[in-house]
Design a protein around this motif. Structure first.
Motif, PDB file in Angstrom:
ATOM      1  N   GLU A  91       0.745  -1.049  -0.372  1.00  0.00           N
ATOM      2  CA  GLU A  91      -0.162  -0.115   0.048  1.00  0.00           C
ATOM      3  C   GLU A  91       0.893   1.209  -0.006  1.00  0.00           C
ATOM      4  O   GLU A  91       0.176   2.376  -0.454  1.00  0.00           O
ATOM      5  CB  GLU A  91      -1.202  -0.074   1.099  1.00  0.00           C
ATOM      6  N   ALA A  92       1.953   0.785   0.707  1.00  0.00           N
ATOM      7  CA  ALA A  92       2.586   2.333   0.954  1.00  0.00           C
ATOM      8  C   ALA A  92       3.765   2.559  -1.321  1.00  0.00           C
ATOM      9  O   ALA A  92       4.904   3.557  -0.475  1.00  0.00           O
ATOM     10  CB  ALA A  92       3.785   2.185   2.082  1.00  0.00           C
ATOM     11  N   GLY A  93       3.544   1.616  -1.948  1.00  0.00           N
ATOM     12  CA  GLY A  93       4.267   1.553  -2.606  1.00  0.00           C
ATOM     13  C   GLY A  93       5.916   0.599  -2.966  1.00  0.00           C
ATOM     14  O   GLY A  93       6.437   1.408  -3.387  1.00  0.00           O
ATOM     15  N   ASP A  94       6.260   0.283  -1.318  1.00  0.00           N
ATOM     16  CA  ASP A  94       7.006  -0.435  -1.310  1.00  0.00           C
ATOM     17  C   ASP A  94       7.447  -2.066  -2.575  1.00  0.00           C
ATOM     18  O   ASP A  94       6.317  -2.335  -2.147  1.00  0.00           O
ATOM     19  CB  ASP A  94       7.347  -0.419  -0.385  1.00  0.00           C
ATOM     20  N   ILE A  95       8.072  -2.139  -3.605  1.00  0.00           N
ATOM     21  CA  ILE A  95       8.402  -3.331  -3.888  1.00  0.00           C
ATOM     22  C   ILE A  95       7.849  -4.368  -2.831  1.00  0.00           C
ATOM     23  O   ILE A  95       8.764  -4.845  -2.287  1.00  0.00           O
ATOM     24  CB  ILE A  95       9.287  -2.851  -4.665  1.00  0.00           C
ATOM     25  N   GLN A  96       7.157  -5.624  -2.915  1.00  0.00           N
ATOM     26  CA  GLN A  96       6.872  -6.632  -2.245  1.00  0.00           C
ATOM     27  C   GLN A  96       7.623  -8.014  -3.378  1.00  0.00           C
ATOM     28  O   GLN A  96       8.042  -8.300  -2.333  1.00  0.00           O
ATOM     29  CB  GLN A  96       6.184  -6.828  -1.783  1.00  0.00           C
ATOM     30  N   ALA A  97       7.003  -7.790  -4.121  1.00  0.00           N
ATOM     31  CA  ALA A  97       7.706  -9.870  -4.938  1.00  0.00           C
ATOM     32  C   ALA A  97       7.234  -9.044  -6.500  1.00  0.00           C
ATOM     33  O   ALA A  97       6.874  -8.110  -6.968  1.00  0.00           O
ATOM     34  CB  ALA A  97       6.562  -9.901  -4.584  1.00  0.00           C
ATOM     35  N   ILE A  98       8.062 -10.219  -7.381  1.00  0.00           N
ATOM     36  CA  ILE A  98       7.687  -9.582  -8.902  1.00  0.00           C
ATOM     37  C   ILE A  98       7.180 -11.468  -8.947  1.00  0.00           C
ATOM     38  O   ILE A  98       7.120 -12.016  -9.098  1.00  0.00           O
ATOM     39  CB  ILE A  98       8.890  -9.904  -9.158  1.00  0.00           C
ATOM     40  N   VAL A  99       6.134 -11.521 -10.575  1.00  0.00           N
ATOM     41  CA  VAL A  99       5.610 -12.723 -10.577  1.00  0.00           C
ATOM     42  C   VAL A  99       5.848 -12.470 -11.815  1.00  0.00           C
ATOM     43  O   VAL A  99       5.383 -11.397 -12.783  1.00  0.00           O
ATOM     44  CB  VAL A  99       3.888 -12.420 -10.418  1.00  0.00           C
ATOM     45  N   GLU A 100       6.673 -13.813 -12.126  1.00  0.00           N
ATOM     46  CA  GLU A 100       6.615 -14.118 -13.386  1.00  0.00           C
ATOM     47  C   GLU A 100       5.363 -15.233 -14.053  1.00  0.00           C
ATOM     48  O   GLU A 100       5.433 -16.364 -13.594  1.00  0.00           O
ATOM     49  CB  GLU A 100       8.002 -14.872 -14.099  1.00  0.00           C
ATOM     50  N   ASP A 101       4.585 -14.613 -15.137  1.00  0.00           N
ATOM     51  CA  ASP A 101       4.346 -16.205 -16.102  1.00  0.00           C
ATOM     52  C   ASP A 101       4.674 -16.469 -16.914  1.00  0.00           C
ATOM     53  O   ASP A 101       4.440 -15.174 -18.294  1.00  0.00           O
ATOM     54  CB  ASP A 101       2.365 -15.181 -16.199  1.00  0.00           C
ATOM     55  N   PHE A 102       4.352 -17.749 -17.485  1.00  0.00           N
ATOM     56  CA  PHE A 102       5.056 -18.490 -18.333  1.00  0.00           C
ATOM     57  C   PHE A 102       4.051 -18.874 -19.168  1.00  0.00           C
ATOM     58  O   PHE A 102       4.046 -18.652 -20.579  1.00  0.00           O
ATOM     59  CB  PHE A 102       6.084 -19.154 -18.001  1.00  0.00           C
ATOM     60  N   GLY A 103       2.630 -18.547 -19.192  1.00  0.00           N
ATOM     61  CA  GLY A 103       1.681 -18.347 -19.535  1.00  0.00           C
ATOM     62  C   GLY A 103       1.219 -19.839 -20.568  1.00  0.00           C
ATOM     63  O   GLY A 103       0.766 -20.551 -20.273  1.00  0.00           O
ATOM     64  N   ASN A 104       1.846 -21.460 -19.169  1.00  0.00           N
ATOM     65  CA  ASN A 104       1.710 -22.417 -19.642  1.00  0.00           C
ATOM     66  C   ASN A 104       1.878 -23.280 -18.265  1.00  0.00           C
ATOM     67  O   ASN A 104       2.071 -24.671 -17.964  1.00  0.00           O
ATOM     68  CB  ASN A 104       3.605 -23.222 -19.976  1.00  0.00           C
ATOM     69  N   GLU A 105       0.668 -22.400 -17.757  1.00  0.00           N
ATOM     70  CA  GLU A 105       0.377 -22.918 -16.411  1.00  0.00           C
ATOM     71  C   GLU A 105       1.535 -22.679 -15.807  1.00  0.00           C
ATOM     72  O   GLU A 105       1.091 -23.690 -14.486  1.00  0.00           O
ATOM     73  CB  GLU A 105      -0.376 -24.225 -16.277  1.00  0.00           C
ATOM     74  N   LYS A 106       2.268 -22.068 -15.727  1.00  0.00           N
ATOM     75  CA  LYS A 106       3.616 -21.945 -14.413  1.00  0.00           C
ATOM     76  C   LYS A 106       4.112 -20.078 -14.377  1.00  0.00           C
ATOM     77  O   LYS A 106       3.597 -19.372 -15.442  1.00  0.00           O
ATOM     78  CB  LYS A 106       4.974 -22.538 -15.390  1.00  0.00           C
ATOM     79  N   ALA A 107       3.971 -19.899 -12.961  1.00  0.00           N
ATOM     80  CA  ALA A 107       4.302 -18.793 -12.833  1.00  0.00           C
ATOM     81  C   ALA A 107       5.332 -18.627 -11.221  1.00  0.00           C
ATOM     82  O   ALA A 107       5.707 -20.083 -11.013  1.00  0.00           O
ATOM     83  CB  ALA A 107       3.331 -18.059 -12.390  1.00  0.00           C
ATOM     84  N   ALA A 108       6.261 -18.159 -11.618  1.00  0.00           N
ATOM     85  CA  ALA A 108       7.289 -17.286 -10.655  1.00  0.00           C
ATOM     86  C   ALA A 108       7.305 -16.723  -9.905  1.00  0.00           C
ATOM     87  O   ALA A 108       6.235 -15.861 -10.605  1.00  0.00           O
ATOM     88  CB  ALA A 108       8.890 -18.308 -11.423  1.00  0.00           C
ATOM     89  N   VAL A 109       7.371 -17.168  -8.403  1.00  0.00           N
ATOM     90  CA  VAL A 109       6.760 -15.396  -7.596  1.00  0.00           C
ATOM     91  C   VAL A 109       8.680 -15.803  -6.772  1.00  0.00           C
ATOM     92  O   VAL A 109       8.728 -16.181  -6.071  1.00  0.00           O
ATOM     93  CB  VAL A 109       5.584 -16.019  -6.945  1.00  0.00           C
ATOM     94  N   ARG A 110       9.016 -14.203  -6.778  1.00  0.00           N
ATOM     95  CA  ARG A 110      10.106 -13.799  -5.975  1.00  0.00           C
ATOM     96  C   ARG A 110       9.488 -13.182  -5.000  1.00  0.00           C
ATOM     97  O   ARG A 110       9.005 -11.835  -5.800  1.00  0.00           O
ATOM     98  CB  ARG A 110      11.192 -13.920  -7.342  1.00  0.00           C
ATOM     99  N   LEU A 111       9.880 -13.385  -3.625  1.00  0.00           N
ATOM    100  CA  LEU A 111       9.582 -11.743  -3.414  1.00  0.00           C
ATOM    101  C   LEU A 111      10.939 -10.993  -2.856  1.00  0.00           C
ATOM    102  O   LEU A 111      12.011 -11.598  -3.016  1.00  0.00           O
ATOM    103  CB  LEU A 111       9.571 -13.058  -1.545  1.00  0.00           C
ATOM    104  N   LEU A 112      10.965 -10.033  -2.403  1.00  0.00           N
ATOM    105  CA  LEU A 112      11.580  -8.606  -2.359  1.00  0.00           C
ATOM    106  C   LEU A 112      11.838  -8.503  -0.854  1.00  0.00           C
ATOM    107  O   LEU A 112      12.195  -7.384  -1.116  1.00  0.00           O
ATOM    108  CB  LEU A 112      11.262  -7.785  -3.723  1.00  0.00           C
ATOM    109  N   ALA A 113      10.508  -9.149  -0.237  1.00  0.00           N
ATOM    110  CA  ALA A 113      10.367  -8.151   1.238  1.00  0.00           C
ATOM    111  C   ALA A 113       9.927  -9.429   2.098  1.00  0.00           C
ATOM    112  O   ALA A 113       9.584 -10.491   1.719  1.00  0.00           O
ATOM    113  CB  ALA A 113       9.042  -7.533   1.105  1.00  0.00           C
ATOM    114  N   ASP A 114      10.586  -9.422   3.259  1.00  0.00           N
ATOM    115  CA  ASP A 114      10.182 -10.594   4.414  1.00  0.00           C
ATOM    116  C   ASP A 114       8.639 -10.146   4.712  1.00  0.00           C
ATOM    117  O   ASP A 114       8.269  -9.371   5.179  1.00  0.00           O
ATOM    118  CB  ASP A 114      11.089  -9.781   6.014  1.00  0.00           C
TER     119      ASP A 114
END
Lengths: 234, 183
Positions: A133-156
């Motif tokens: 909510e404060a605009g701080d980056i928390q995670a990145i989602v990569e969606d590969f479109g083949n039923e696979k996605a990766a979530v990288r958490l960038l905060a605790d």
């Protein structure tokens, strides 16, 4: 969503009536900023229903209410930090500040510049940078479109006992929010999601706190930890 | 029905708010807050929560006044939408803290009366009255329950004792008929 929408008037009405769920409503709010037809349809819908608001009998207001507002008004043009404090601990989507959206755009550029996926052989179709909510980056989602996605958490993330983090996306308003899976240990994960249409530009992704095992309703019900709109990778 | 302030006044007031004129916001408050609290209360059911909604909404009106443009509709519609959205969000969030049974009790008491009272108070010379009146009873009720009381599809289906899918498609068709009638 703009591309496959066939019934702008219908979506505008359901948004104005409050019939969309929270995630769909957020998507409509994001889309209307890019889609003049949708914006016009929402404006027209509001005007159509406004006479129903005139049926509300005005109530007598204690002057105290104005004092509370006056005391909380930020200086115009200043960073609206006071506003966010006013609604802290509140996951109402409406309270997410415009700066969060601005930060997302900056964050996408940052993420691409960081290129944490340089070594990857399969490229994601879209990348979404999720902010709190404060605009701080928390995670990145990569969606590969083949039923696979990766979530990288960038905060605790602190996940209370009996809770888990669930990853959601909104492929289309007709379909509604879809769970991509759970992040059990608050660690970066690769997810095997359901079969979905190819992810599109500006598709919404978000993380919510749900009870262990995932949302009981199949829809996001808990606190929103982070959200962001996808960008197609070039 | 009274119509509150003329739209032009509110447009001017929003422009003044964007420039930091607190008396302009006070002017909007004096003209509209009484009605806005009632509108919020029809959705959130509690006076204290309704005031909280209006309080947060006025801060939002203040911070977002610079974003208001006529292509977003009338200034009044824009202001009212901020309050409605805030009330709906509070309702959606609040529901998470109650059990389904609690919510039913909370919401059932006199809510349907509120909705129908609003319908009966709707300006009979308005186009909206004509067009809503032309819908069959179930569709009209569904639309009124959503707009006035903030009911979800599921709640409307429950109250009207019709299946959820049917409710959704009836409301969709009702809205479509309404759009056609009003253009």
């Amino acid at each position: 969503m703009s591309e496959d929408r066939t019934d702008i008037g219908g979506i505008a009405d359901e948004y104005v009536l409050g019939l969309l769920d929270a995630m769909e409503a957020r998507q409509v709010e994001a889309d209307m900023e890019r889609d003049p037809d949708l914006k016009a349809a929402i404006a027209a819908s509001r005007e159509r229903f406004l006479p129903l608001d005139d049926t509300a009998e005005p109530t007598v207001i204690d002057d105290d209410l104005w004092s509370r507002i006056d005391a909380a008004l930020p200086v115009q043009g200043a960073a609206p930090a006071d506003v966010s404090r006013l609604t802290a601990n509140d996951n109402r989507p409406g309270s997410w500040r415009a700066t969060a959206l601005a930060a997302m755009v900056a964050a996408v550029i940052l993420a691409v510049a960081l290129s944490f996926n340089l070594m990857r052989t399969v490229e994601p179709l879209v990348v979404a940078v999720l902010v709190n909510e404060a605009g701080d980056i928390q995670a990145i989602v990569e969606d590969f479109g083949n039923e696979k996605a990766a979530v990288r958490l960038l905060a605790d993330f602190t996940v209370p006992e009996g809770k888990t983090i669930e990853v959601w996306t909104l492929p289309s308003p007709e379909r509604g929010p879809v769970s991509l899976g759970l992040i059990d240990d608050a660690r970066s994960v690769r997810l095997d999601g359901p079969a979905l249409p190819k992810p599109h530009d500006s598709q919404l992704y978000e993380l919510t706190l749900e009870q262990a095992g995932g949302s009981p309703t199949g829809r996001p019900t808990g606190l929103i930890l982070a959200k962001g709109f996808a960008k197609i990778t070039r | 029905m009274s119509m509150g302030a003329a739209p032009d006044d509110l447009t001017t007031a929003l422009a003044a708010c964007a420039k930091g004129d607190r008396t302009a916001l006070r002017g909007i408050f004096d003209r509209e807050a009484g009605r806005l609290v009632t509108i919020a209360e029809r959705i959130v059911r509690r006076r204290d929560l309704a005031e909280e909604v209006v309080q947060e909404s006025f801060i939002r009106i203040w911070t977002q006044a610079h974003q208001y443009q006529p292509d977003r509709g009338s200034a009044r519609g824009w202001i009212y939408a901020i309050v409605r959205n805030r009330a709906l969000n509070l309702l959606r969030d609040g529901k998470r803290e109650y059990t389904v049974e609690d919510v039913d009790v909370l919401r059932e008491r006199d809510q349907v009366d509120h909705v129908m009272a609003a319908w009966h108070r709707l300006d009979r010379t308005s186009r909206l009255h004509d067009c809503l009146g032309a819908l069959d009873d179930t569709k009209r009720r569904g639309i009124l329950m959503a707009y006035i009381g903030g009911y979800s599809h599921g709640e409307i289906a429950g109250r009207l004792s019709i299946p959820l899918g049917t409710t959704k498609s009836w409301i969709r068709r009702g809205l479509s008929a309404l759009r056609e009638c009003m253009t």
